[in-house]
Design an enzyme around this catalytic site. Structure first.
Site, PDB file in Angstrom:
ATOM      1  N   GLU A 324      36.259  33.182  38.637  1.00 19.29           N
ATOM      2  CA  GLU A 324      35.435  34.369  38.860  1.00 19.29           C
ATOM      3  C   GLU A 324      34.259  34.390  37.889  1.00 19.29           C
ATOM      4  O   GLU A 324      33.219  34.979  38.167  1.00 19.29           O
ATOM      5  CB  GLU A 324      36.304  35.632  38.716  1.00 19.29           C
ATOM      6  CG  GLU A 324      35.755  36.821  39.489  1.00 19.29           C
ATOM      7  CD  GLU A 324      36.732  37.974  39.578  1.00 19.29           C
ATOM      8  OE1 GLU A 324      37.698  37.858  40.357  1.00 19.29           O
ATOM      9  OE2 GLU A 324      36.555  38.975  38.876  1.00 19.29           O
ATOM     10  N   HIS A 353      57.519  17.393  40.728  1.00 17.61           N
ATOM     11  CA  HIS A 353      58.252  17.202  41.980  1.00 17.61           C
ATOM     12  C   HIS A 353      57.457  17.786  43.136  1.00 17.61           C
ATOM     13  O   HIS A 353      58.007  18.069  44.194  1.00 17.61           O
ATOM     14  CB  HIS A 353      59.635  17.851  41.884  1.00 17.61           C
ATOM     15  CG  HIS A 353      60.441  17.278  40.760  1.00 17.61           C
ATOM     16  ND1 HIS A 353      61.407  16.322  40.947  1.00 17.61           N
ATOM     17  CD2 HIS A 353      60.378  17.495  39.425  1.00 17.61           C
ATOM     18  CE1 HIS A 353      61.931  15.987  39.773  1.00 17.61           C
ATOM     19  NE2 HIS A 353      61.314  16.684  38.835  1.00 17.61           N
ATOM     20  N   LYS A 457      34.447  43.271  49.012  1.00 20.13           N
ATOM     21  CA  LYS A 457      34.851  44.677  49.147  1.00 20.13           C
ATOM     22  C   LYS A 457      33.992  45.372  50.213  1.00 20.13           C
ATOM     23  O   LYS A 457      34.495  46.114  51.050  1.00 20.13           O
ATOM     24  CB  LYS A 457      34.690  45.405  47.797  1.00 20.13           C
ATOM     25  CG  LYS A 457      35.693  44.949  46.728  1.00 20.13           C
ATOM     26  CD  LYS A 457      35.466  45.681  45.412  1.00 20.13           C
ATOM     27  CE  LYS A 457      36.379  45.132  44.322  1.00 20.13           C
ATOM     28  NZ  LYS A 457      36.139  45.695  42.998  1.00 20.13           N
TER      29      LYS A 457
HETATM   30  O1  PA5 Z   1      37.348  40.613  36.729  1.00 18.78           O
HETATM   31  C1  PA5 Z   1      36.989  41.543  37.435  1.00 18.78           C
HETATM   32  O2  PA5 Z   1      36.056  42.291  37.103  1.00 18.78           O
HETATM   33  C2  PA5 Z   1      37.673  41.852  38.739  1.00 18.78           C
HETATM   34  O3  PA5 Z   1      38.622  40.903  39.074  1.00 18.78           O
HETATM   35  C3  PA5 Z   1      38.341  43.221  38.656  1.00 18.78           C
HETATM   36  O4  PA5 Z   1      39.263  43.205  37.613  1.00 18.78           O
HETATM   37  C4  PA5 Z   1      39.028  43.591  39.954  1.00 18.78           C
HETATM   38  O5  PA5 Z   1      38.114  43.581  41.030  1.00 18.78           O
HETATM   39  C5  PA5 Z   1      39.669  44.973  39.843  1.00 18.78           C
HETATM   40  O6  PA5 Z   1      38.710  45.923  39.543  1.00 18.78           O
HETATM   41  P1  PA5 Z   1      39.106  47.351  39.007  1.00 18.78           P
HETATM   42  O7  PA5 Z   1      39.782  47.198  37.698  1.00 18.78           O
HETATM   43  O8  PA5 Z   1      37.798  48.063  38.898  1.00 18.78           O
HETATM   44  O9  PA5 Z   1      40.020  47.972  40.014  1.00 18.78           O
END
Ligand code: PA5
Length: 533
Positions: A324, A353, A457
């Site tokens: 990410e 394995h 989203k």
């Molecule tokens: O690293 C990130 O910013 C994302 O993976 C968020 O953690 C994820 O989308 C969840 O977001 P939130 O904590 O606002 O619900």
């Protein structure tokens, strides 16, 4: 072999810290390392500026402060320092009060288990830490809702009820975590849980706490409904680097884990990874090795193999942290770069394995990272062969696989930790947070935003809006069968196969008043609205 080559055969070994990054099996070329040193030095200067409070996430105009969470005195202004310290104190005193039964469930008297609701960075870190450090003596077991899968939630709720004294959720504390307070998966998990509490005759608010940004939707709900407590999340902490904020500390403290040692481990690693250059800096060594292995383009996937069951979620945690952060369409200068670094893995020796067969004999498209933990177990071991323990086997399998890969030219790194305790896990988290920040900077991408996640989203919201229109179109036909093409035409929707998939979902899930009438094949099937039974 030159002196430099000889040095490159070695390790960044910090005995005081109890960590070693060994790139012996990477076959690094001294001239390529030297060529990258200026880029590393620039990345380290950017990191210094980031820690001093620069706007290191330019797209979102945000500072990036996860390093301050374990060294609040480094926060660029006193109010941040106070906020971090206060949140830490609040987390600890809340957990103590829960354990002492002072914060209590109205019907049960005492909370005896926790269910954490969150997704992405608001779940993966807490899950990793819980799995890595939890054990039979936990103050409270932790469970997770990290998806909007109703069947998954039902299974968890059923398990919680079956294992509870009263056969219901009265002793279950719910911790809802969302930095933005707007992630739909988390909102849905919260609503599903609230319904399950209600079915048990319980008020969710009397069992719930939130970790979220001030003023978020979740924050408003928690305040309006009078939840037990709320803990802060700040815009200068990214989701995937939030495990040392209340996001990770609150679940860990409730579980009874040593959060002070966890923070101290991260802090100690930060001190080591601020060193200039790479020769004594384990995170810089990792970032350089990643760059060299994949030509700064992620040409080789990173396969993470912790040889320790308690670290088995580390590969999943790293997958998010790295992919990410690094997987970006555009660079910091706005140019299209399509960067990335694929991460996968599970644990050794189990994976020997499974897919290790391909690593050894198949495609030459990866580099491995072995995570070795020196301490084998608490207590004594039996011999499984004369003079040989299970831990010797685990080590033998690690070393054997490392050698086997190397013989076949599969490069590998080995990260050795003295112990996978709270301090060691804190060090591991901080090591990779720094490495990913340095690597992203070296390849010129913003590690601290996630436009792709946001796009996903938005796309989901569009599909749900289309679903409502599809259902309305069927209803308007008053039971007459319609093909996807008919529905699409009535809606002016050009994507007929999307409409067909939505129809299949509506009819197949059993939750909507839609039935499949006839036809084989996605586009040939017809559907009609049906009376709700
Ligand atoms: O690293 C990130 O910013 C994302 O993976 C968020 O953690 C994820 O989308 C969840 O977001 P939130 O904590 O606002 O619900």
């Amino acid at each position: 072999m030159t002196n430099e080559d000889a040095e490159l055969q070695g390790c960044v070994d910090d005995d005081a810290l109890g960590v070693c990054v060994d790139w012996t099996a990477m076959d690094l070329d001294a001239s390529r390392v030297a060529a990258l040193e200026p880029a590393l030095a620039a990345a380290q200067r950017s990191m210094t500026a980031l820690e001093a409070g620069a706007e290191a996430n330019p797209d979102e105009h945000r500072r990036v402060g996860h390093y301050w969470l374990r060294a609040p005195e480094l926060a660029p202004d006193p109010s941040l320092r106070l906020a971090i310290e206060e949140a830490r104190r609040d987390v600890e005193s809340f957990a103590r009060a829960v354990h002492a039964g002072e914060v209590r469930a109205p019907a049960a008297g005492r909370f005896d288990r926790v269910v954490v609701v969150g997704i992405g960075g608001s779940a993966l870190g807490p899950q990793f830490v819980s799995h890595a450090l939890g054990g039979a003596r936990d103050a409270m077991p932790l469970h997770f809702v990290d998806n909007t899968d109703p069947d998954g939630i039902d299974r968890l709720v059923a398990r919680l009820r079956v294992s509870a004294h009263g056969g219901d959720l009265r002793g279950t504390l719910a911790v809802v975590i969302s930095k933005s307070g707007g992630s739909k998966e988390t909102r849905n998990g919260m609503l599903e849980l609230a319904a399950a509490y209600a079915a048990d005759g319980l008020r969710f608010a009397e069992h719930a706490v939130a970790v979220t940004g001030d003023g978020s939707e979740l924050h408003r709900v928690a305040k309006a409904e009078g939840w037990l407590a709320t803990f802060p999340m700040w815009d200068w902490v990214g989701g995937r680097t939030s495990v040392l904020s209340a996001v990770g500390l609150l679940p860990a403290a409730l579980q009874g884990l040593d959060t002070a040692a966890f923070l101290a481990g991260a802090r100690a690693m930060d001190e080591a990874t601020r060193r200039p250059g790479w020769r004594t800096n384990p995170a810089a060594a990792l970032a350089l090795a990643w760059h060299l292995a994949g030509n700064g383009r992620g040409d080789r996937a990173m396969v993470v193999l912790p040889y320790k069951d308690r670290l088995e979620l580390f590969s999943r945690y790293l997958q998010q942290l790295v992919m990410e952060s690094v997987g970006k369409e555009r660079g910091l200068d706005g140019a299209v770069v399509h960067q990335g670094l694929t991460v996968y893995g599970n644990k050794g020796s189990t994976d020997q394995h499974a897919y290790v067969q391909q690593l050894r004999d198949g495609r030459d498209d990866f580099f491995a990272t072995f995570i070795e933990v020196l301490k084998s177990r608490d207590g004594a071991s039996i011999d499984v062969d004369a003079g040989v323990t299970s831990a010797d086997y685990l080590y033998g399998f690690l070393e054997g696989t490392r050698r086997a890969l190397h013989e076949r030219r599969g490069p590998s790194l080995t990260v050795t930790l003295r112990e996978a305790d709270a301090r060691g896990v804190g060090m591991l988290v901080a090591l990779y947070e720094r490495a990913v920040g340095l690597y992203a900077s070296m390849i010129g991408v913003n590690a601290y935003h996630q436009p792709g996640v946001e796009a996903g989203k938005r796309a989901a919201a569009e599909v749900l809006a289309l679903q409502a229109r599809v259902e309305a179109s069927l209803r308007a036909a008053e039971g007459a069968p319609m093909l996807a093409a008919d529905v699409a035409r009535s809606l002016g929707e050009p994507d007929v196969s999307l409409v067909a998939r939505v129809l299949r979902h509506l009819a197949g899930g059993g939750e909507h008043a839609v039935a499949r009438v006839s036809g084989t094949g996605l586009l040939a099937a017809s559907y009609c609205s049906r009376a709700v039974s």
